[in-house]
Write an enzyme that holds these catalytic residues in place. Structure first.
Site, PDB file in Angstrom:
ATOM      1  N   CYS A  91       0.732  -1.005  -0.390  1.00 46.72           N
ATOM      2  CA  CYS A  91      -0.091  -0.338  -0.203  1.00 46.72           C
ATOM      3  C   CYS A  91       0.727   1.396   0.434  1.00 46.72           C
ATOM      4  O   CYS A  91       0.240   2.290  -0.475  1.00 46.72           O
ATOM      5  CB  CYS A  91      -1.002   0.110   1.345  1.00 46.72           C
ATOM      6  SG  CYS A  91      -2.206  -0.846   1.182  1.00 46.72           S
TER       7      CYS A  91
HETATM    8  N1  COA Z   1     -19.990  -8.714   9.027  1.00 46.22           N
HETATM    9  C1  COA Z   1     -20.637  -8.854  10.450  1.00 46.22           C
HETATM   10  N2  COA Z   1     -19.803  -8.865  11.433  1.00 46.22           N
HETATM   11  C2  COA Z   1     -18.336  -9.062  11.507  1.00 46.22           C
HETATM   12  C3  COA Z   1     -18.020  -9.381  10.171  1.00 46.22           C
HETATM   13  C4  COA Z   1     -18.943  -8.691   8.897  1.00 46.22           C
HETATM   14  N3  COA Z   1     -17.478  -8.917   7.639  1.00 46.22           N
HETATM   15  N4  COA Z   1     -16.285  -9.307   9.275  1.00 46.22           N
HETATM   16  C5  COA Z   1     -16.390  -8.836  11.549  1.00 46.22           C
HETATM   17  N5  COA Z   1     -17.387  -9.289  11.767  1.00 46.22           N
HETATM   18  C6  COA Z   1     -17.722  -9.525  13.696  1.00 46.22           C
HETATM   19  C7  COA Z   1     -16.333  -9.984  14.418  1.00 46.22           C
HETATM   20  O1  COA Z   1     -16.559 -11.229  14.254  1.00 46.22           O
HETATM   21  C8  COA Z   1     -16.030  -9.561  15.812  1.00 46.22           C
HETATM   22  O2  COA Z   1     -17.647  -9.837  16.493  1.00 46.22           O
HETATM   23  P1  COA Z   1     -17.282 -10.799  17.818  1.00 46.22           P
HETATM   24  O3  COA Z   1     -16.852  -9.174  18.712  1.00 46.22           O
HETATM   25  O4  COA Z   1     -18.817 -11.282  18.315  1.00 46.22           O
HETATM   26  O5  COA Z   1     -15.981 -11.672  18.153  1.00 46.22           O
HETATM   27  C9  COA Z   1     -16.964  -8.444  15.614  1.00 46.22           C
HETATM   28  O6  COA Z   1     -17.014  -8.025  13.975  1.00 46.22           O
HETATM   29  C10 COA Z   1     -15.027  -7.232  15.360  1.00 46.22           C
HETATM   30  O7  COA Z   1     -14.128  -7.772  14.058  1.00 46.22           O
HETATM   31  P2  COA Z   1     -12.490  -7.303  14.360  1.00 46.22           P
HETATM   32  O8  COA Z   1     -11.805  -7.787  13.260  1.00 46.22           O
HETATM   33  O9  COA Z   1     -12.077  -6.857  15.261  1.00 46.22           O
HETATM   34  O10 COA Z   1     -12.786  -5.614  13.639  1.00 46.22           O
HETATM   35  P3  COA Z   1     -12.475  -4.911  13.589  1.00 46.22           P
HETATM   36  O11 COA Z   1     -13.673  -3.667  14.331  1.00 46.22           O
HETATM   37  O12 COA Z   1     -11.038  -4.585  13.581  1.00 46.22           O
HETATM   38  O13 COA Z   1     -13.129  -3.691  11.986  1.00 46.22           O
HETATM   39  C11 COA Z   1     -11.702  -4.370   9.847  1.00 46.22           C
HETATM   40  C12 COA Z   1     -12.140  -5.422  10.917  1.00 46.22           C
HETATM   41  C13 COA Z   1     -10.294  -4.650   9.068  1.00 46.22           C
HETATM   42  C14 COA Z   1     -12.311  -3.422   9.415  1.00 46.22           C
HETATM   43  C15 COA Z   1     -10.352  -3.026  10.940  1.00 46.22           C
HETATM   44  O14 COA Z   1      -9.787  -4.124  11.792  1.00 46.22           O
HETATM   45  C16 COA Z   1      -9.949  -3.228  10.211  1.00 46.22           C
HETATM   46  O15 COA Z   1      -9.856  -1.769   8.858  1.00 46.22           O
HETATM   47  N6  COA Z   1      -8.164  -2.691  10.256  1.00 46.22           N
HETATM   48  C17 COA Z   1      -7.099  -2.167   9.418  1.00 46.22           C
HETATM   49  C18 COA Z   1      -7.030  -3.252   8.090  1.00 46.22           C
HETATM   50  C19 COA Z   1      -5.806  -2.306   7.333  1.00 46.22           C
HETATM   51  O16 COA Z   1      -5.934  -0.797   7.559  1.00 46.22           O
HETATM   52  N7  COA Z   1      -4.988  -2.761   6.744  1.00 46.22           N
HETATM   53  C20 COA Z   1      -4.517  -1.955   5.990  1.00 46.22           C
HETATM   54  C21 COA Z   1      -4.489  -2.910   4.749  1.00 46.22           C
HETATM   55  S1  COA Z   1      -3.831  -2.784   3.397  1.00 46.22           S
END
Ligand code: COA
Length: 373
Positions: free
Chosen positions: A156
């Site tokens: 990225c």
């Molecule tokens: N739909 C519904 N629920 C979902 C889901 C989906 N698609 N994906 C995950 N969940 C649930 C999980 O099971 C979890 O449930 P629980 O609390 O009952 O265990 C909850 O939502 C939170 O999951 P989590 O993975 O901790 O979500 P988050 O708030 O961290 O958001 C991202 C996920 C990926 C959006 C976020 O972590 C992010 O953007 N991180 C940075 C990524 C990044 O910048 N990467 C660089 C790539 S180049």
């Protein structure tokens, strides 16, 4: 040493917009089918059922509302769930090169330049559609550019690392002008069957023309005040696809051959890293954070960008100070911060300072400080 300016940018937006709702519909169809097919094992407690995804979660957790894709028919087919991008003959322009040329033509036009004015082409992006010849050489030929061209990949962060590379070549006198392009087909490395990440990415291509300040003539020019790059190894964002895969058949087709991440850990570790990186970069240039008119940040997660802006400014940034494009484009990897710059820079006034910053796998962080001329 020559002063260096960004004198033109371009953006290629793919034809197919896909909403969260459409992506969730296909994901949930896949989940229901999978759970029905494995009902006996699930009931016996030998397998956990897959959970459904939700459009509300996606928007709340990431800020993403839709993305643009090179092909949506394959992605939205529950039997396939990956883009359909037919191979092309070697005599045809390759797909990523085609995106690059479309964005590059806009950037060249904005800079008032022809292919003959460019001495160096960099294709900087997260995924290359083949090992060689470099796509950059293909782009070079398509645009009648002399000199030399090469591909580089810093995930990225590729665009800011590409800008630093272009800056060095121009400042040192190696090149008069450089074309730096970021063709990203993220949909091809995204696992659309992974609930945690199926919504993250979109496709796009950006292009930037950089050149010696004294020869630049475009209406919108931004002097590059300085670039700062950093990398720290992390396993939290990985893609193990590569040429060695065929040497161990057990790994072929496994999920680690596509994008995988520990999203929560990435969020927690990368935000402070980027905030401190930008603060120390501005310090080194003698620029107060409060004097920066705009932050064109990498577009992965809205809350991440809000946190980074808060660390740099000591307060909330509004949408004018830190423009958001991930709501429409999702994460387009290296193209994201440049899309923000392309769409939200023309209103700056002469003397205004802004910072482009990208971050991602590696980990890698890059920042580019600019002054509108
Ligand atoms: N739909 C519904 N629920 C979902 C889901 C989906 N698609 N994906 C995950 N969940 C649930 C999980 O099971 C979890 O449930 P629980 O609390 O009952 O265990 C909850 O939502 C939170 O999951 P989590 O993975 O901790 O979500 P988050 O708030 O961290 O958001 C991202 C996920 C990926 C959006 C976020 O972590 C992010 O953007 N991180 C940075 C990524 C990044 O910048 N990467 C660089 C790539 S180049």
């Amino acid at each position: 040493m020559h002063k260096v300016v960004i004198s033109g940018t371009g953006l290629f937006t793919p034809p197919h917009a896909v909403s969260n709702e459409a992506l969730v519909e296909v994901f949930n169809a896949f989940v229901r089918k999978h759970n029905a097919e494995h009902q006996a094992q699930i009931e016996a407690g030998a397998m956990q059922p897959l959970a459904e995804s939700s459009a509300e979660f996606i928007e709340k957790a990431s800020g993403i509302k839709q993305r643009f894709l090179m092909d949506k028919s394959g992605v939205l087919d529950p039997e396939r769930m990956k883009p359909y991008l037919p191979e092309r003959a070697n005599e045809e322009l390759s797909l990523q090169a085609e995106m690059a040329v479309a964005a590059a033509r806009q950037a060249l036009e904005a800079a008032g330049k022809r292919g003959a004015d460019i001495d160096m082409v960099i294709v900087a992006c997260s995924n290359m559609q083949r090992a060689y010849p470099a796509m950059a050489v293909e782009v070079q030929q398509a645009l009648d550019i002399q000199g030399f061209a090469f591909d580089m990949n810093v995930a990225c962060s590729s665009a800011t690392f590409g800008i630093q590379t272009a800056y060095n070549a121009i400042a040192s006198g190696q090149a008069r002008a450089v074309l730096m392009v970021n063709p990203e087909i993220c949909s091809a490395h995204l696992n659309f069957r992974d609930r945690d990440s199926h919504f993250i990415f979109g496709d796009a291509c950006t292009a930037v023309v950089l050149e010696r300040a004294e020869q630049a003539a475009s209406a919108h020019r931004y002097e590059v005040l300085g670039c700062k790059l950093a990398t720290v190894f992390s396993n939290n964002i990985r893609n193990n696809f590569g040429f060695l895969n065929r040497c161990d058949e057990t790994g072929i087709g496994q999920p680690d051959k596509l994008f995988i991440q520990q999203g929560r850990k990435v969020f927690k570790e990368v935000c402070p890293m980027v905030g401190e990186h930008i603060v120390s970069h501005l310090d080194s240039l003698g620029i107060a954070a409060g004097d920066v008119r705009r932050f064109w940040l990498h577009q992965a997660n809205l809350a991440m960008n809000q946190l980074i802006a808060r660390r740099v400014l000591g307060r909330e940034a509004d949408a004018v100070e830190a423009p958001v494009i991930l709501d429409r484009y999702a994460n387009t990897s290296s193209a994201g911060s440049i899309i923000a710059f392309h769409l939200h820079s023309h209103d700056l006034r002469s003397g205004d300072v802004g910072v482009i910053s990208s971050f991602g796998a590696g980990y890698s962080v890059g920042s580019v400080a600019l002054k509108k001329l």
